[in-house]
Design a protein around this motif. Structure first.
Motif, PDB file in Angstrom:
ATOM      1  N   LYS A  85       0.825  -1.207   0.000  1.00 43.68           N
ATOM      2  CA  LYS A  85       0.000   0.000   0.000  1.00 43.68           C
ATOM      3  C   LYS A  85       0.859   1.257   0.000  1.00 43.68           C
ATOM      4  O   LYS A  85       2.087   1.179   0.107  1.00 43.68           O
ATOM      5  N   ALA A  86       0.185   2.396  -0.125  1.00 45.21           N
ATOM      6  CA  ALA A  86       0.873   3.680  -0.120  1.00 45.21           C
ATOM      7  C   ALA A  86       1.287   4.008   1.303  1.00 45.21           C
ATOM      8  O   ALA A  86       0.488   3.891   2.226  1.00 45.21           O
ATOM      9  N   VAL A  87       2.543   4.391   1.452  1.00 52.09           N
ATOM     10  CA  VAL A  87       3.061   4.642   2.798  1.00 52.09           C
ATOM     11  C   VAL A  87       3.867   5.939   2.844  1.00 52.09           C
ATOM     12  O   VAL A  87       4.263   6.475   1.813  1.00 52.09           O
ATOM     13  N   ARG A  88       4.089   6.403   4.051  1.00 47.83           N
ATOM     14  CA  ARG A  88       4.976   7.543   4.244  1.00 47.83           C
ATOM     15  C   ARG A  88       6.402   7.037   4.388  1.00 47.83           C
ATOM     16  O   ARG A  88       6.627   5.927   4.848  1.00 47.83           O
ATOM     17  N   LEU A  89       7.318   7.907   4.002  1.00 51.99           N
ATOM     18  CA  LEU A  89       8.729   7.564   4.112  1.00 51.99           C
ATOM     19  C   LEU A  89       9.315   8.139   5.386  1.00 51.99           C
ATOM     20  O   LEU A  89       8.998   9.255   5.780  1.00 51.99           O
ATOM     21  N   GLY A  90      10.165   7.379   5.998  1.00 53.12           N
ATOM     22  CA  GLY A  90      10.900   7.865   7.150  1.00 53.12           C
ATOM     23  C   GLY A  90      12.382   7.813   6.831  1.00 53.12           C
ATOM     24  O   GLY A  90      12.794   7.243   5.825  1.00 53.12           O
ATOM     25  N   ILE A  91      13.159   8.439   7.664  1.00 51.82           N
ATOM     26  CA  ILE A  91      14.611   8.400   7.493  1.00 51.82           C
ATOM     27  C   ILE A  91      15.207   7.738   8.724  1.00 51.82           C
ATOM     28  O   ILE A  91      14.837   8.060   9.846  1.00 51.82           O
ATOM     29  N   LYS A  92      16.085   6.817   8.471  1.00 55.16           N
ATOM     30  CA  LYS A  92      16.737   6.150   9.576  1.00 55.16           C
ATOM     31  C   LYS A  92      18.245   6.340   9.430  1.00 55.16           C
ATOM     32  O   LYS A  92      18.770   6.263   8.325  1.00 55.16           O
ATOM     33  N   VAL A  93      18.899   6.622  10.519  1.00 51.89           N
ATOM     34  CA  VAL A  93      20.354   6.756  10.477  1.00 51.89           C
ATOM     35  C   VAL A  93      20.951   5.458  11.002  1.00 51.89           C
ATOM     36  O   VAL A  93      20.664   5.028  12.114  1.00 51.89           O
ATOM     37  N   LEU A  94      21.734   4.830  10.150  1.00 60.63           N
ATOM     38  CA  LEU A  94      22.343   3.558  10.526  1.00 60.63           C
ATOM     39  C   LEU A  94      23.526   3.777  11.468  1.00 60.63           C
ATOM     40  O   LEU A  94      24.004   4.893  11.642  1.00 60.63           O
ATOM     41  N   ALA A  95      23.981   2.701  12.052  1.00 60.00           N
ATOM     42  CA  ALA A  95      25.090   2.752  13.009  1.00 60.00           C
ATOM     43  C   ALA A  95      26.326   3.427  12.414  1.00 60.00           C
ATOM     44  O   ALA A  95      27.054   4.132  13.103  1.00 60.00           O
ATOM     45  N   ASP A  96      26.525   3.213  11.113  1.00 61.45           N
ATOM     46  CA  ASP A  96      27.710   3.806  10.473  1.00 61.45           C
ATOM     47  C   ASP A  96      27.461   5.242   9.988  1.00 61.45           C
ATOM     48  O   ASP A  96      28.286   5.814   9.287  1.00 61.45           O
ATOM     49  N   GLY A  97      26.327   5.805  10.360  1.00 56.58           N
ATOM     50  CA  GLY A  97      26.045   7.193  10.002  1.00 56.58           C
ATOM     51  C   GLY A  97      25.322   7.369   8.677  1.00 56.58           C
ATOM     52  O   GLY A  97      24.902   8.458   8.325  1.00 56.58           O
ATOM     53  N   THR A 102      13.158   4.674   4.896  1.00 58.45           N
ATOM     54  CA  THR A 102      12.418   3.495   5.342  1.00 58.45           C
ATOM     55  C   THR A 102      10.919   3.715   5.159  1.00 58.45           C
ATOM     56  O   THR A 102      10.456   4.844   5.071  1.00 58.45           O
ATOM     57  N   CYS A 103      10.213   2.601   5.119  1.00 57.51           N
ATOM     58  CA  CYS A 103       8.757   2.655   5.120  1.00 57.51           C
ATOM     59  C   CYS A 103       8.353   2.904   6.566  1.00 57.51           C
ATOM     60  O   CYS A 103       8.789   2.193   7.455  1.00 57.51           O
ATOM     61  N   LYS A 104       7.524   3.934   6.783  1.00 59.11           N
ATOM     62  CA  LYS A 104       7.127   4.246   8.157  1.00 59.11           C
ATOM     63  C   LYS A 104       6.239   3.171   8.757  1.00 59.11           C
ATOM     64  O   LYS A 104       6.120   3.050   9.965  1.00 59.11           O
ATOM     65  N   GLN A 105       5.619   2.409   7.868  1.00 61.88           N
ATOM     66  CA  GLN A 105       4.690   1.376   8.307  1.00 61.88           C
ATOM     67  C   GLN A 105       5.410   0.122   8.820  1.00 61.88           C
ATOM     68  O   GLN A 105       5.256  -0.268   9.948  1.00 61.88           O
ATOM     69  N   CYS A 106       6.221  -0.454   7.926  1.00 62.16           N
ATOM     70  CA  CYS A 106       6.849  -1.736   8.281  1.00 62.16           C
ATOM     71  C   CYS A 106       8.333  -1.591   8.610  1.00 62.16           C
ATOM     72  O   CYS A 106       8.988  -2.579   8.916  1.00 62.16           O
ATOM     73  N   LYS A 107       8.837  -0.343   8.517  1.00 63.61           N
ATOM     74  CA  LYS A 107      10.244  -0.050   8.835  1.00 63.61           C
ATOM     75  C   LYS A 107      11.233  -0.667   7.870  1.00 63.61           C
ATOM     76  O   LYS A 107      12.432  -0.679   8.116  1.00 63.61           O
ATOM     77  N   GLU A 108      10.721  -1.216   6.785  1.00 66.77           N
ATOM     78  CA  GLU A 108      11.581  -1.793   5.760  1.00 66.77           C
ATOM     79  C   GLU A 108      12.447  -0.685   5.153  1.00 66.77           C
ATOM     80  O   GLU A 108      11.971   0.409   4.876  1.00 66.77           O
ATOM     81  N   VAL A 109      13.720  -0.977   4.960  1.00 71.12           N
ATOM     82  CA  VAL A 109      14.609   0.001   4.344  1.00 71.12           C
ATOM     83  C   VAL A 109      14.320   0.071   2.844  1.00 71.12           C
ATOM     84  O   VAL A 109      14.285  -0.953   2.161  1.00 71.12           O
TER      85      VAL A 109
END
Ligand SMILES: [Zn+2]
Length: 113
Positions: A85-97, A102-109
């Protein structure tokens, strides 16, 4: 108003998006181009307009030319294949910076930000 407000979006060329409003609602396609100044997005095989062309020296036969018309950026959202489905995008900062989207829904990168 006035001035050139550039739209903020996390969407990128090549992303698969879903149309959330208008006559193409519910359809998905790949972003062919983004225009952040006009808040416009051209999506593959969506919002097709037919233009009648007259015969010219270049094109011997006139006919109907089909091409994608731009959609308003606010009418599309990222389509998450995982959520289907249509989702909002999120930003995730990984351990290495590294910043990834990411998908805000399922947190998939989705991919690198
Ligand atoms: Zn998802």
């Amino acid at each position: 108003m006035g001035g050139q407000a550039v739209s903020k979006t996390k969407l990128k060329k090549g992303d698969t998006v879903m149309v959330i409003t208008g006559r193409e609602r519910g359809k998905t396609g790949k972003i062919l181009s983004l225009n952040l100044v006009d808040s416009r997005v051209v999506v593959e095989k969506l919002n097709i307009i037919k233009r009648h062309t007259k015969p010219s020296q270049k094109v011997r036969q006139g006919g109907i030319l089909e091409r994608e018309a731009p959609l308003d950026l606010s009418n599309v959202m990222l389509f998450c294949g995982n959520c289907q489905k249509a989702v909002r995008l999120g930003i995730k900062v990984l351990a290495d910076g590294q910043r990834v989207r990411t998908c805000k829904q399922c947190k998939e990168v989705i991919e690198k930000a």
